[in-house]
Design a protein around this motif. Sequence first.
Motif, PDB file in Angstrom:
ATOM      1  N   VAL A 108       0.837  -1.205   0.000  1.00 52.84           N
ATOM      2  CA  VAL A 108       0.000   0.000   0.000  1.00 52.84           C
ATOM      3  C   VAL A 108       0.871   1.253   0.000  1.00 52.84           C
ATOM      4  CG1 VAL A 108      -1.714   1.304   1.316  1.00 52.84           C
ATOM      5  CG2 VAL A 108      -1.941  -1.157   1.083  1.00 52.84           C
ATOM      6  N   THR A 109       1.995   1.210   0.724  1.00 52.69           N
ATOM      7  CA  THR A 109       2.903   2.360   0.728  1.00 52.69           C
ATOM      8  C   THR A 109       3.435   2.624  -0.677  1.00 52.69           C
ATOM      9  OG1 THR A 109       3.563   1.868   3.002  1.00 52.69           O
ATOM     10  CG2 THR A 109       4.984   3.335   1.741  1.00 52.69           C
ATOM     11  N   LYS A 110       3.885   1.567  -1.361  1.00 53.71           N
ATOM     12  CA  LYS A 110       4.386   1.734  -2.725  1.00 53.71           C
ATOM     13  C   LYS A 110       3.293   2.236  -3.653  1.00 53.71           C
ATOM     14  CE  LYS A 110       7.876  -1.933  -2.339  1.00 53.71           C
ATOM     15  NZ  LYS A 110       8.259  -3.289  -2.808  1.00 53.71           N
ATOM     16  N   ALA A 111       2.090   1.668  -3.530  1.00 53.13           N
ATOM     17  CA  ALA A 111       0.995   2.090  -4.397  1.00 53.13           C
ATOM     18  C   ALA A 111       0.625   3.545  -4.153  1.00 53.13           C
ATOM     19  CB  ALA A 111      -0.227   1.200  -4.165  1.00 53.13           C
ATOM     20  N   THR A 112       0.654   3.970  -2.889  1.00 53.61           N
ATOM     21  CA  THR A 112       0.309   5.357  -2.574  1.00 53.61           C
ATOM     22  C   THR A 112       1.365   6.310  -3.110  1.00 53.61           C
ATOM     23  OG1 THR A 112      -0.800   4.597  -0.553  1.00 53.61           O
ATOM     24  CG2 THR A 112      -0.290   6.944  -0.720  1.00 53.61           C
ATOM     25  N   ILE A 113       2.629   5.953  -2.921  1.00 50.13           N
ATOM     26  CA  ILE A 113       3.710   6.819  -3.407  1.00 50.13           C
ATOM     27  C   ILE A 113       3.699   6.895  -4.926  1.00 50.13           C
ATOM     28  CG2 ILE A 113       6.204   7.103  -3.554  1.00 50.13           C
ATOM     29  CD1 ILE A 113       5.095   7.830  -0.852  1.00 50.13           C
ATOM     30  N   LYS A 114       3.613   5.732  -5.580  1.00 50.74           N
ATOM     31  CA  LYS A 114       3.689   5.713  -7.040  1.00 50.74           C
ATOM     32  C   LYS A 114       2.379   6.133  -7.700  1.00 50.74           C
ATOM     33  CE  LYS A 114       4.998   1.445  -7.416  1.00 50.74           C
ATOM     34  NZ  LYS A 114       5.455   0.172  -8.015  1.00 50.74           N
ATOM     35  N   GLY A 115       1.276   5.621  -7.176  1.00 50.45           N
ATOM     36  CA  GLY A 115       0.009   5.828  -7.844  1.00 50.45           C
ATOM     37  C   GLY A 115      -0.698   7.106  -7.483  1.00 50.45           C
ATOM     38  N   THR A 116      -0.434   7.661  -6.317  1.00 49.81           N
ATOM     39  CA  THR A 116      -1.123   8.872  -5.891  1.00 49.81           C
ATOM     40  C   THR A 116      -0.185  10.064  -5.880  1.00 49.81           C
ATOM     41  OG1 THR A 116      -2.617   7.536  -4.529  1.00 49.81           O
ATOM     42  CG2 THR A 116      -2.543   9.887  -4.088  1.00 49.81           C
ATOM     43  N   LEU A 117       0.907   9.957  -5.134  1.00 44.66           N
ATOM     44  CA  LEU A 117       1.798  11.100  -4.978  1.00 44.66           C
ATOM     45  C   LEU A 117       2.564  11.395  -6.270  1.00 44.66           C
ATOM     46  CD1 LEU A 117       2.827  13.213  -3.041  1.00 44.66           C
ATOM     47  CD2 LEU A 117       4.589  11.611  -2.283  1.00 44.66           C
ATOM     48  N   LEU A 118       3.161  10.364  -6.889  1.00 44.98           N
ATOM     49  CA  LEU A 118       3.971  10.592  -8.085  1.00 44.98           C
ATOM     50  C   LEU A 118       3.107  11.069  -9.252  1.00 44.98           C
ATOM     51  CD1 LEU A 118       6.691  10.498  -9.452  1.00 44.98           C
ATOM     52  CD2 LEU A 118       6.339   8.068  -9.931  1.00 44.98           C
ATOM     53  N   ILE A 119       1.966  10.411  -9.463  1.00 43.79           N
ATOM     54  CA  ILE A 119       1.076  10.833 -10.544  1.00 43.79           C
ATOM     55  C   ILE A 119       0.546  12.233 -10.278  1.00 43.79           C
ATOM     56  CG2 ILE A 119      -1.146  10.369 -11.655  1.00 43.79           C
ATOM     57  CD1 ILE A 119      -0.556   7.404 -11.357  1.00 43.79           C
ATOM     58  N   GLY A 120       0.212  12.533  -9.017  1.00 38.19           N
ATOM     59  CA  GLY A 120      -0.241  13.879  -8.670  1.00 38.19           C
ATOM     60  C   GLY A 120       0.831  14.921  -8.928  1.00 38.19           C
ATOM     61  N   LEU A 121       2.077  14.604  -8.590  1.00 37.44           N
ATOM     62  CA  LEU A 121       3.168  15.544  -8.850  1.00 37.44           C
ATOM     63  C   LEU A 121       3.360  15.786 -10.346  1.00 37.44           C
ATOM     64  CD1 LEU A 121       5.829  14.330  -6.245  1.00 37.44           C
ATOM     65  CD2 LEU A 121       4.537  16.472  -6.194  1.00 37.44           C
ATOM     66  N   ILE A 122       3.233  14.735 -11.135  1.00 35.24           N
ATOM     67  CA  ILE A 122       3.370  14.894 -12.588  1.00 35.24           C
ATOM     68  C   ILE A 122       2.226  15.748 -13.143  1.00 35.24           C
ATOM     69  CG2 ILE A 122       3.367  13.669 -14.792  1.00 35.24           C
ATOM     70  CD1 ILE A 122       4.720  11.335 -13.375  1.00 35.24           C
ATOM     71  N   GLN A 123       0.998  15.441 -12.733  1.00 35.33           N
ATOM     72  CA  GLN A 123      -0.140  16.224 -13.214  1.00 35.33           C
ATOM     73  C   GLN A 123      -0.047  17.677 -12.760  1.00 35.33           C
ATOM     74  OE1 GLN A 123      -3.495  13.782 -11.774  1.00 35.33           O
ATOM     75  NE2 GLN A 123      -4.023  13.453 -13.915  1.00 35.33           N
ATOM     76  N   GLY A 124       0.242  17.882 -11.470  1.00 36.93           N
ATOM     77  CA  GLY A 124       0.349  19.244 -10.962  1.00 36.93           C
ATOM     78  C   GLY A 124       1.486  20.013 -11.596  1.00 36.93           C
ATOM     79  N   GLY A 125       2.614  19.331 -11.838  1.00 39.42           N
ATOM     80  CA  GLY A 125       3.755  19.996 -12.460  1.00 39.42           C
ATOM     81  C   GLY A 125       3.473  20.400 -13.899  1.00 39.42           C
ATOM     82  N   LEU A 126       2.891  19.483 -14.680  1.00 38.31           N
ATOM     83  CA  LEU A 126       2.573  19.797 -16.076  1.00 38.31           C
ATOM     84  C   LEU A 126       1.535  20.918 -16.175  1.00 38.31           C
ATOM     85  CD1 LEU A 126       2.406  16.193 -17.590  1.00 38.31           C
ATOM     86  CD2 LEU A 126       4.215  17.889 -17.921  1.00 38.31           C
ATOM     87  N   ALA A 127       0.502  20.844 -15.340  1.00 37.88           N
ATOM     88  CA  ALA A 127      -0.526  21.883 -15.375  1.00 37.88           C
ATOM     89  C   ALA A 127       0.006  23.205 -14.837  1.00 37.88           C
ATOM     90  CB  ALA A 127      -1.742  21.437 -14.572  1.00 37.88           C
ATOM     91  N   GLY A 128       0.846  23.164 -13.805  1.00 42.04           N
ATOM     92  CA  GLY A 128       1.415  24.394 -13.263  1.00 42.04           C
ATOM     93  C   GLY A 128       2.286  25.115 -14.286  1.00 42.04           C
TER      94      GLY A 128
ATOM     95  N   ILE B  61      -2.556  22.518  -5.598  1.00 43.34           N
ATOM     96  CA  ILE B  61      -3.952  22.121  -5.410  1.00 43.34           C
ATOM     97  C   ILE B  61      -4.296  20.923  -6.290  1.00 43.34           C
ATOM     98  CG2 ILE B  61      -6.348  22.857  -5.725  1.00 43.34           C
ATOM     99  CD1 ILE B  61      -5.018  24.098  -3.319  1.00 43.34           C
ATOM    100  N   MET B  62      -3.778  20.909  -7.520  1.00 39.01           N
ATOM    101  CA  MET B  62      -4.043  19.779  -8.409  1.00 39.01           C
ATOM    102  C   MET B  62      -3.347  18.503  -7.937  1.00 39.01           C
ATOM    103  SD  MET B  62      -4.277  21.295 -12.296  1.00 39.01           S
ATOM    104  CE  MET B  62      -3.268  22.746 -12.104  1.00 39.01           C
ATOM    105  N   VAL B  63      -2.202  18.638  -7.298  1.00 36.94           N
ATOM    106  CA  VAL B  63      -1.547  17.465  -6.720  1.00 36.94           C
ATOM    107  C   VAL B  63      -2.442  16.833  -5.663  1.00 36.94           C
ATOM    108  CG1 VAL B  63       0.393  16.696  -5.312  1.00 36.94           C
ATOM    109  CG2 VAL B  63       0.788  18.267  -7.206  1.00 36.94           C
ATOM    110  N   ILE B  64      -3.052  17.672  -4.829  1.00 35.62           N
ATOM    111  CA  ILE B  64      -3.932  17.168  -3.773  1.00 35.62           C
ATOM    112  C   ILE B  64      -5.205  16.564  -4.364  1.00 35.62           C
ATOM    113  CG2 ILE B  64      -5.272  17.821  -1.735  1.00 35.62           C
ATOM    114  CD1 ILE B  64      -3.210  20.032  -1.242  1.00 35.62           C
ATOM    115  N   LEU B  65      -5.799  17.257  -5.350  1.00 31.73           N
ATOM    116  CA  LEU B  65      -7.047  16.779  -5.949  1.00 31.73           C
ATOM    117  C   LEU B  65      -6.852  15.564  -6.843  1.00 31.73           C
ATOM    118  CD1 LEU B  65      -8.786  20.158  -6.887  1.00 31.73           C
ATOM    119  CD2 LEU B  65      -9.302  18.646  -4.968  1.00 31.73           C
ATOM    120  N   SER B  66      -5.608  15.232  -7.158  1.00 34.65           N
ATOM    121  CA  SER B  66      -5.361  14.079  -8.034  1.00 34.65           C
ATOM    122  C   SER B  66      -5.762  12.756  -7.389  1.00 34.65           C
ATOM    123  CB  SER B  66      -3.881  14.019  -8.423  1.00 34.65           C
ATOM    124  OG  SER B  66      -3.060  13.768  -7.284  1.00 34.65           O
TER     125      SER B  66
END
Length: 380
Positions: free
Chosen positions: A215-235, A252-257
């Motif tokens: 679950v830790t790996k899934a949260t880091i890779k699937g939630t945090l990393l994807i959120g950072l990529i989405q937030g970074g590209l949109a920012g 905000i988009m990182v959190i909402l991801s």
Amino acid sequence: MEQTEQSSVSGKNFRTAFVLILVLGITALFLAVTWPFLKALLLGAMLAGLCSPLYRWFVRLFRGRRSLASGVTLAILVLLIVGPLSAFLGMVVQQAIGVSEHAIPWIQEQFGSAASLDIHDWLAKRLPIASDFIPSQEQFVTGIGTSVKAAGGYLVSSASALTAGTAGFFLDFFVMLYAMFFFLKDGRQILEKVFYYMPLSHEDEVRMLHRFSSVTKATIKGTLLIGLIQGGLAGIAFYFAGIDGFAFWGTIMVILSIVPGIGAALVWIPAVIYLYVIGSPVAATLLAIWCAAVVGTVDNVLRPTLVGKDAEMPDLLILLGTLGGLFLFGPIGFIVGPIVCGLFLTAWDIYGTAFKDILPPVRNLRQAMATDAKPPKSKK
């Protein structure tokens, strides 16, 4: 003879009860003492688990000197992650305050009585049945202004609290690093000791540990990393589109991801509308194309590859765990919440296995409902 055996049994029961009460009482006192640093300890344990591959590489490099390897791992973490992250968060707070201060005047200017766009009339034409229940233009402006003012007040108070709590922040940061040093160096021994005191089979202990790590790996890779990529590209797109507070909106988009598919759209769609309203159709169109074609597809493309079967949890439970963790633990709840939900499922799996001889078998509900719905046959 019989009286002696009864006395021995009662003495043993008394000793067992006394030891359990003593352990529970002292454990409760220990938790009360360490409770103020619970978040720092949890974050230290999670970071130690994530940095363990780097730590093991340093152990081999330094020929088994674990203390040196743990110290070098901490130094790299502080230099490469903590420092830049702190600077970025400072910029986000400044932009958040700026956005909240300029939002109310802009709303009043764009949607006031002299505005070309009347929200009430626009909605009434498309929903004539509900026209009597649609708020007036002034009510819309007042409501939006009140919401923005409340958000701005929250951001300012959060920044003030962060400034006032600098000493507490550094204390928690020191406790986190200090705990992380020992979790890296002695983590395996600590974990083995914890498992020793748990009356579970080795298979159940392995299942708990596997669920925690997956679950830790899934949260880091699937939630945090994807959120950072989405937030970074949109920012970045917000920056080139000329929208103020690009780092704030990206955060905000990182959190909402955490809401798959629509999380980032909750920010960039209003941004596109804002650009059209202020008379920047080219920037609005390009921003819409970029966010829809690139940012919007990041989740669908990367999540199956990065997460795979690591989560082993329904998406709804991941969402509830993330949101609940944020409310209960603050920022680290982003990871802690899903871990708690994963351990919850594992604990009930262990319960079902341990008491499978006692628990009744589950009937097929569809067949059972169909059977119960049939009227009983009348006897001739």
